[in-house]
Design a protein around this motif. Sequence first.
Motif, PDB file in Angstrom:
ATOM      1  N   GLY A  46       0.891  -1.700  -0.132  1.00  0.00           N
ATOM      2  CA  GLY A  46       0.127  -0.019  -0.112  1.00  0.00           C
ATOM      3  C   GLY A  46       0.599   1.603  -0.024  1.00  0.00           C
ATOM      4  O   GLY A  46       0.403   2.684  -0.304  1.00  0.00           O
ATOM      5  N   SER A  47       1.864   1.449   0.113  1.00  0.00           N
ATOM      6  CA  SER A  47       3.001   2.280   0.025  1.00  0.00           C
ATOM      7  C   SER A  47       3.221   2.974  -0.581  1.00  0.00           C
ATOM      8  O   SER A  47       3.295   2.064  -2.455  1.00  0.00           O
ATOM      9  CB  SER A  47       4.287   2.166   0.941  1.00  0.00           C
ATOM     10  OG  SER A  47       5.224   1.285   0.651  1.00  0.00           O
ATOM     11  N   ARG A  48       3.754   4.334  -1.278  1.00  0.00           N
ATOM     12  CA  ARG A  48       3.379   4.904  -2.498  1.00  0.00           C
ATOM     13  C   ARG A  48       4.629   5.260  -3.309  1.00  0.00           C
ATOM     14  O   ARG A  48       5.600   5.786  -1.671  1.00  0.00           O
ATOM     15  CB  ARG A  48       2.423   6.346  -2.185  1.00  0.00           C
ATOM     16  CG  ARG A  48       2.298   7.616  -3.907  1.00  0.00           C
ATOM     17  CD  ARG A  48       1.663   8.039  -3.432  1.00  0.00           C
ATOM     18  NE  ARG A  48       1.604   8.877  -2.419  1.00  0.00           N
ATOM     19  CZ  ARG A  48       2.130  10.316  -2.716  1.00  0.00           C
ATOM     20  NH1 ARG A  48       2.529  10.477  -3.494  1.00  0.00           N
ATOM     21  NH2 ARG A  48       2.272  11.109  -1.572  1.00  0.00           N
ATOM     22  N   LEU A  49       5.206   4.631  -3.880  1.00  0.00           N
ATOM     23  CA  LEU A  49       6.412   5.274  -4.795  1.00  0.00           C
ATOM     24  C   LEU A  49       6.285   6.673  -5.151  1.00  0.00           C
ATOM     25  O   LEU A  49       5.657   7.090  -5.536  1.00  0.00           O
ATOM     26  CB  LEU A  49       7.091   4.126  -6.018  1.00  0.00           C
ATOM     27  CG  LEU A  49       6.576   2.470  -5.880  1.00  0.00           C
ATOM     28  CD1 LEU A  49       7.159   1.948  -7.307  1.00  0.00           C
ATOM     29  CD2 LEU A  49       7.577   2.390  -4.302  1.00  0.00           C
ATOM     30  N   PRO A  50       7.977   6.952  -5.224  1.00  0.00           N
ATOM     31  CA  PRO A  50       7.866   8.326  -5.637  1.00  0.00           C
ATOM     32  C   PRO A  50       7.403   8.403  -6.639  1.00  0.00           C
ATOM     33  O   PRO A  50       7.577   7.795  -7.674  1.00  0.00           O
ATOM     34  CB  PRO A  50       9.711   8.397  -5.282  1.00  0.00           C
ATOM     35  CG  PRO A  50      10.502   7.259  -4.569  1.00  0.00           C
ATOM     36  CD  PRO A  50       8.887   6.067  -4.577  1.00  0.00           C
ATOM     37  N   GLY A  51       7.822   9.588  -7.523  1.00  0.00           N
ATOM     38  CA  GLY A  51       6.911  10.062  -8.358  1.00  0.00           C
ATOM     39  C   GLY A  51       8.115  10.012  -9.311  1.00  0.00           C
ATOM     40  O   GLY A  51       9.372   9.900  -9.031  1.00  0.00           O
ATOM     41  N   SER A  52       8.357   9.553 -10.559  1.00  0.00           N
ATOM     42  CA  SER A  52       9.084   8.971 -11.468  1.00  0.00           C
ATOM     43  C   SER A  52      10.220  10.146 -12.091  1.00  0.00           C
ATOM     44  O   SER A  52      11.200   9.903 -11.649  1.00  0.00           O
ATOM     45  CB  SER A  52       8.357   8.702 -12.575  1.00  0.00           C
ATOM     46  OG  SER A  52       7.841   9.776 -13.706  1.00  0.00           O
ATOM     47  N   ARG A  53       9.419  10.901 -12.225  1.00  0.00           N
ATOM     48  CA  ARG A  53      10.675  12.192 -12.225  1.00  0.00           C
ATOM     49  C   ARG A  53      11.246  12.193 -10.940  1.00  0.00           C
ATOM     50  O   ARG A  53      12.577  12.976 -11.125  1.00  0.00           O
ATOM     51  CB  ARG A  53       9.689  13.909 -12.317  1.00  0.00           C
ATOM     52  CG  ARG A  53      10.799  15.397 -12.809  1.00  0.00           C
ATOM     53  CD  ARG A  53       9.678  16.142 -12.787  1.00  0.00           C
ATOM     54  NE  ARG A  53       8.584  16.557 -14.177  1.00  0.00           N
ATOM     55  CZ  ARG A  53       8.463  16.220 -15.035  1.00  0.00           C
ATOM     56  NH1 ARG A  53       9.937  17.066 -15.856  1.00  0.00           N
ATOM     57  NH2 ARG A  53       7.442  16.382 -15.977  1.00  0.00           N
ATOM     58  N   ALA A  54      10.209  12.713  -9.793  1.00  0.00           N
ATOM     59  CA  ALA A  54      11.367  12.833  -8.556  1.00  0.00           C
ATOM     60  C   ALA A  54      12.949  11.934  -8.161  1.00  0.00           C
ATOM     61  O   ALA A  54      13.818  12.251  -7.640  1.00  0.00           O
ATOM     62  CB  ALA A  54      10.053  13.175  -6.940  1.00  0.00           C
ATOM     63  N   LEU A  55      12.446  10.443  -8.853  1.00  0.00           N
ATOM     64  CA  LEU A  55      13.186   9.216  -8.657  1.00  0.00           C
ATOM     65  C   LEU A  55      14.022   9.270  -9.012  1.00  0.00           C
ATOM     66  O   LEU A  55      15.238   9.703  -8.597  1.00  0.00           O
ATOM     67  CB  LEU A  55      12.449   7.785  -8.435  1.00  0.00           C
ATOM     68  CG  LEU A  55      13.317   6.844  -8.412  1.00  0.00           C
ATOM     69  CD1 LEU A  55      13.526   7.280  -6.547  1.00  0.00           C
ATOM     70  CD2 LEU A  55      12.306   5.313  -8.172  1.00  0.00           C
TER      71      LEU A  55
END
Length: 504
Positions: A46-55
């Motif tokens: 359920g945890s949210r991954l970082p946005g693609s740009r930020a990562l």
Amino acid sequence: MTDSPDLATATLLEAALVKDRDAGSMQRQLHDRLKRAILDGSLAPGSRLPGSRALAEALSISRNTVTATYEHLAAEGYVQPDRQGTRVTELSSPALLAPTALTALSTRSARAGKPATATPPTALRLARIQSSAPRAEMDAALRPGMPSLSHFPAAAWRRALDRAIRNASPATLGYGDPLGELPLRAAIARHLAIARGVRCEPHQVVIAEGAQEAISLCVRLLSNPGDTGWVEDPGYRGAKAAMHAGDLRIVPLRVDAEGLCVSEHDWHKHPPRLIYTTPSHQYPAGSVLSIARRLALIAQARHHGAWIIEDDYDSEFRHNGEPIGAMQGLVAQSPVLYVGTFSKTMFPSLRLGFVVLPEQLMAAVRVPLEEMLRGGHRHEQLAMADFIESGQFSRHLGRMRRLYRDRQQALRLALGKHLKVPHEIDGGHCGLHLTVRLPQRFDDRRIAAEALRHRIAPSALSGFAMQPTASDNGLVLGYGNTPAELFEPLVKRLSQLARAAERA
């Protein structure tokens, strides 16, 4: 469920991705790191991954690399994209069990009074298949069952393979007839009729990956779990393994100078479904099943609805007189499945064997065989057919008969001259091995184990018996792949090892 990607970002930034060919592409490294974090719980369901740009900025990699990785993980089911971003999927059960968890499970089992196992559970039948001899290197001296590899006509075989590949159509790269290539089956049928007196047509021949698979195929076709199988004792370990794998109840029957000993009591007490025998050259004792016992065995098998598996593994190499004919050809419509192999006549890694099925069985087993088997090794099979039909096979057999006859004679002389402990030699005048029986005070397994340290690989005779007796003590010596000039020093060494292994 957590919406903050901070923990996820920290997990992903534990170490920088590296530009190294051995480490794999950036996408592969990121994929593996995310997958491990999800599986070991570092990234909670359920945890949210970082946005693609930020990562991408944090890891100094392309945003396309992050996007492609997220898409790959989503395709595998590890993550799920939604309008708020990309979240770790709720897994119903752990995908992997960490070693610490396995240790905890073992500890809990012990506290509950249950046996703790270090290996996963397997089929119960596997526990009955036990190794009775240490593995030896293929080129170790006096190893039983090995033909002379240095005398194989590799150039002629290479030419047969080249012709098979050159003349075959592209279709031969696909699956073939499940029962084997027809040219090879026809060549085998013609050869067996002349050389072994076998009665068969090409459609009765089924190609297998060696004699072992052929025996296993007989077990699968003709027996059910709980049926009884008879084996020679001492006898071939592979036959016992095949029957154990088929959940058969194995009954060992003794062998003597006339081969397999079967009494009327045996037929009534434990009637068999399958009977395994090596009638032309019993393995490992070397006796020949007498004609009276052959005919009686066939008659009783017919009466009791049993099937005989005749393993004719090395009878092409008879060194004294004419070859002993196959039992299969004694009477018409006999209940005998004839098993043969090219491992001894050609070379073991060829992995070509065959079984000749009784005509009366073919209608019942044709469809199951086509579903159970898949045609393969087509070029090798076509090359083998060419090798037989061109006469190369017969010429090779003739050369090997002379070589093995000379080597057996040389080994007998070396044993008589240099084996300075009481012994008797069995093995007849056939095949690729001799059996040397020793008094029980000489521990054959200890001798064999010590011999391996000197790159000598005899087999302990007692390892072939399910119910060893005092006479089942000795060494099985293979002379096929050992030059004759080495026999004297090898036997001297074995004599020293035997004296050292003498029981007090």
